[in-house]
Design an enzyme around this catalytic site. Structure first.
Site, mmCIF file in Angstrom:
data_model
loop_
_atom_site.group_PDB
_atom_site.id
_atom_site.type_symbol
_atom_site.label_atom_id
_atom_site.label_comp_id
_atom_site.label_asym_id
_atom_site.label_seq_id
_atom_site.Cartn_x
_atom_site.Cartn_y
_atom_site.Cartn_z
ATOM 1 N N LYS A 15 66.797 -16.802 45.830
ATOM 2 C CA LYS A 15 66.447 -17.959 44.996
ATOM 3 C C LYS A 15 66.720 -17.679 43.511
ATOM 4 O O LYS A 15 67.366 -18.469 42.836
ATOM 5 C CB LYS A 15 64.961 -18.326 45.185
ATOM 6 C CG LYS A 15 64.599 -18.641 46.632
ATOM 7 C CD LYS A 15 63.116 -18.968 46.785
ATOM 8 C CE LYS A 15 62.157 -17.845 46.467
ATOM 9 N NZ LYS A 15 62.245 -16.682 47.384
ATOM 10 N N ARG A 91 54.496 -23.127 47.998
ATOM 11 C CA ARG A 91 54.470 -22.087 49.018
ATOM 12 C C ARG A 91 53.623 -22.499 50.216
ATOM 13 O O ARG A 91 53.532 -21.755 51.179
ATOM 14 C CB ARG A 91 53.853 -20.804 48.443
ATOM 15 C CG ARG A 91 54.794 -19.952 47.585
ATOM 16 C CD ARG A 91 55.467 -18.935 48.395
ATOM 17 N NE ARG A 91 55.677 -17.566 48.008
ATOM 18 C CZ ARG A 91 56.213 -17.034 46.927
ATOM 19 N NH1 ARG A 91 56.533 -17.727 45.906
ATOM 20 N NH2 ARG A 91 56.417 -15.740 46.833
ATOM 21 N N ARG A 130 66.292 -4.118 45.353
ATOM 22 C CA ARG A 130 66.372 -5.030 44.189
ATOM 23 C C ARG A 130 65.958 -4.303 42.914
ATOM 24 O O ARG A 130 64.994 -3.555 42.900
ATOM 25 C CB ARG A 130 65.436 -6.227 44.438
ATOM 26 C CG ARG A 130 65.245 -7.097 43.206
ATOM 27 C CD ARG A 130 64.755 -8.487 43.553
ATOM 28 N NE ARG A 130 63.413 -8.553 44.075
ATOM 29 C CZ ARG A 130 62.817 -9.687 44.469
ATOM 30 N NH1 ARG A 130 63.470 -10.845 44.431
ATOM 31 N NH2 ARG A 130 61.594 -9.672 44.945
ATOM 32 N N ARG A 164 60.191 -4.134 41.051
ATOM 33 C CA ARG A 164 58.906 -4.802 41.156
ATOM 34 C C ARG A 164 57.959 -3.981 42.029
ATOM 35 O O ARG A 164 58.358 -3.490 43.077
ATOM 36 C CB ARG A 164 59.099 -6.198 41.781
ATOM 37 C CG ARG A 164 59.556 -7.213 40.774
ATOM 38 C CD ARG A 164 59.933 -8.528 41.412
ATOM 39 N NE ARG A 164 58.980 -9.038 42.387
ATOM 40 C CZ ARG A 164 59.077 -10.250 42.937
ATOM 41 N NH1 ARG A 164 60.086 -11.059 42.620
ATOM 42 N NH2 ARG A 164 58.188 -10.655 43.818
ATOM 43 N N ARG A 175 53.934 -9.551 52.405
ATOM 44 C CA ARG A 175 54.506 -10.715 51.704
ATOM 45 C C ARG A 175 55.369 -11.525 52.654
ATOM 46 O O ARG A 175 55.298 -12.743 52.675
ATOM 47 C CB ARG A 175 55.399 -10.247 50.551
ATOM 48 C CG ARG A 175 54.645 -9.985 49.295
ATOM 49 C CD ARG A 175 55.559 -9.340 48.272
ATOM 50 N NE ARG A 175 56.569 -10.236 47.783
ATOM 51 C CZ ARG A 175 57.764 -9.837 47.350
ATOM 52 N NH1 ARG A 175 58.096 -8.558 47.390
ATOM 53 N NH2 ARG A 175 58.609 -10.704 46.890
HETATM 54 P P1 ADP Z 1 64.340 -14.223 45.660
HETATM 55 O O1 ADP Z 1 64.324 -14.803 44.256
HETATM 56 O O2 ADP Z 1 64.565 -15.264 46.701
HETATM 57 O O3 ADP Z 1 63.155 -13.361 45.958
HETATM 58 P P2 ADP Z 1 66.550 -12.620 44.634
HETATM 59 O O4 ADP Z 1 67.479 -13.635 44.056
HETATM 60 O O5 ADP Z 1 65.756 -11.800 43.678
HETATM 61 O O6 ADP Z 1 65.619 -13.275 45.762
HETATM 62 O O7 ADP Z 1 67.443 -11.668 45.575
HETATM 63 C C1 ADP Z 1 66.830 -10.567 46.277
HETATM 64 C C2 ADP Z 1 67.762 -9.367 46.252
HETATM 65 O O8 ADP Z 1 68.902 -9.622 47.068
HETATM 66 C C3 ADP Z 1 68.315 -9.027 44.853
HETATM 67 O O9 ADP Z 1 68.454 -7.622 44.780
HETATM 68 C C4 ADP Z 1 69.684 -9.733 44.818
HETATM 69 O O10 ADP Z 1 70.605 -9.069 43.947
HETATM 70 C C5 ADP Z 1 70.129 -9.637 46.288
HETATM 71 N N1 ADP Z 1 70.862 -10.813 46.747
HETATM 72 C C6 ADP Z 1 70.728 -12.113 46.364
HETATM 73 N N2 ADP Z 1 71.568 -12.918 47.055
HETATM 74 C C7 ADP Z 1 72.240 -12.109 47.922
HETATM 75 C C8 ADP Z 1 73.265 -12.345 48.925
HETATM 76 N N3 ADP Z 1 73.756 -13.574 49.164
HETATM 77 N N4 ADP Z 1 73.715 -11.278 49.621
HETATM 78 C C9 ADP Z 1 73.225 -10.034 49.377
HETATM 79 N N5 ADP Z 1 72.290 -9.740 48.455
HETATM 80 C C10 ADP Z 1 71.796 -10.761 47.732
HETATM 81 P P1 AMP Z 2 57.785 -14.201 43.969
HETATM 82 O O1 AMP Z 2 58.290 -13.694 42.651
HETATM 83 O O2 AMP Z 2 58.094 -15.657 44.188
HETATM 84 O O3 AMP Z 2 58.201 -13.332 45.130
HETATM 85 O O4 AMP Z 2 56.199 -14.136 43.889
HETATM 86 C C1 AMP Z 2 55.508 -12.915 43.710
HETATM 87 C C2 AMP Z 2 54.035 -13.103 44.037
HETATM 88 O O5 AMP Z 2 53.437 -14.049 43.120
HETATM 89 C C3 AMP Z 2 53.754 -13.675 45.433
HETATM 90 O O6 AMP Z 2 53.728 -12.673 46.446
HETATM 91 C C4 AMP Z 2 52.368 -14.315 45.220
HETATM 92 O O7 AMP Z 2 51.346 -13.331 45.208
HETATM 93 C C5 AMP Z 2 52.477 -14.881 43.799
HETATM 94 N N1 AMP Z 2 53.002 -16.256 43.825
HETATM 95 C C6 AMP Z 2 54.228 -16.686 43.384
HETATM 96 N N2 AMP Z 2 54.369 -18.012 43.585
HETATM 97 C C7 AMP Z 2 53.223 -18.437 44.189
HETATM 98 C C8 AMP Z 2 52.766 -19.685 44.684
HETATM 99 N N3 AMP Z 2 53.518 -20.796 44.625
HETATM 100 N N4 AMP Z 2 51.525 -19.744 45.242
HETATM 101 C C9 AMP Z 2 50.753 -18.663 45.309
HETATM 102 N N5 AMP Z 2 51.122 -17.434 44.894
HETATM 103 C C10 AMP Z 2 52.345 -17.314 44.329
#
Ligand code: ADP
Ligand code: AMP
Length: 221
Positions: A15, A91, A130, A164, A175
């Site tokens: 995302k 969520r 990541r 993270r 998660r």
């Molecule tokens: P989200 O925001 O959904 O948690 P991220 O955009 O942070 O996910 O992506 C999670 C990890 O996967 C990051 O390390 C990113 O660089 C990698 N990533 C994102 N899209 C892809 C893809 N299409 N294929 C492989 N790795 C990806």
């Molecule tokens: P994310 O960066 O989206 O993976 O979110 C990291 C953490 O923040 C999650 O595991 C939750 O603990 C909290 N969080 C993020 N978005 C929400 C949401 N919409 N509702 C509740 N908790 C959230």
């Protein structure tokens, strides 16, 4: 171009990565509730310290806190002018209903919900590889998406990166479980509203983005 979008998908689906690319192309404000919580934790605000207890366990922060943050952000001028991409919100179904009300109260509607679909088994590896630029927030991956020059952010040139805390294996499992449980009902909710576009997220980042851009083009026609 103003879009009102939700980027949906399990943790690690891509995302934030796609949001960065949408922002480069269309300049739509990116609202990541996770980023807002991480900034509040880093600044040790009261809200950040309260949220940390949930985030450290991979649980959701209570809805009244999260809904309040989103309501405030959606009322800011840049969002009213340029639209929004919500990332990580809603969520659960109560958050989805709260969002519908916020939008209806201000005469807005969703243009599209882009659901980035990735098998959970792929996500554990993605999340543990990541890493993020501490200066500009750009996201990379040691395996699939490294910086072009090792140790230097492609976007801002910084050399300062972090992992993270909640991407460590102990938290990732919970998660994913928490988010998988809520994902199907949310997908159904937006399918029923006729705004859902599901994209296969298990391909190259640029191929995923091509489909995202096609969706944006189609809702703009
Ligand atoms: P989200 O925001 O959904 O948690 P991220 O955009 O942070 O996910 O992506 C999670 C990890 O996967 C990051 O390390 C990113 O660089 C990698 N990533 C994102 N899209 C892809 C893809 N299409 N294929 C492989 N790795 C990806
Ligand atoms: P994310 O960066 O989206 O993976 O979110 C990291 C953490 O923040 C999650 O595991 C939750 O603990 C909290 N969080 C993020 N978005 C929400 C949401 N919409 N509702 C509740 N908790 C959230």
């Amino acid at each position: 171009m103003a879009f009102n979008l939700i980027l949906m998908g399990l943790p690690g689906a891509g995302k934030g990565t796609q949001a960065q690319k949408i922002d480069e192309k269309y300049q739509v404000p990116h609202i990541s509730t996770g980023d807002i919580f991480r900034e509040a934790m880093a600044n040790k605000t009261e809200m950040g310290l309260a949220a940390k207890a949930y985030i450290d366990k991979g649980e959701l922060v209570p809805d009244e806190v999260t809904n309040g943050i989103v309501r405030d952000r959606l009322s800011q001028q840049d969002v009213l002018t340029n639209g929004f991409m919500l990332d990580g919100y809603p969520r659960n179904l109560d958050q989805a209903a709260a969002l519908d009300k916020m939008l209806a109260d201000s005469d807005r509607h969703l243009d599209a919900v882009i659901n980035i679909d990735v098998e959970p088994s792929v996500l554990v590896d993605r999340l543990s590889a990541r890493y993020i630029c501490r200066v500009c927030g750009a996201t990379y991956n040691r395996i699939s998406n490294p910086t072009k020059v090792e140790g230097t952010c492609d976007v801002c040139g910084s050399h300062d990166f972090y992992q993270r805390d909640d991407d460590k294996p102990e938290t990732v499992k919970n998660r994913l479980a928490v988010n998988i449980k809520m994902n199907t009902p949310l997908v159904d909710y937006y399918k029923n509203q006729n705004v859902l576009h599901t994209i296969n997220g298990e391909r190259d980042i640029d191929l995923v983005f091509k489909d995202v851009a096609d969706v944006l083009q189609s809702v703009n026609d």
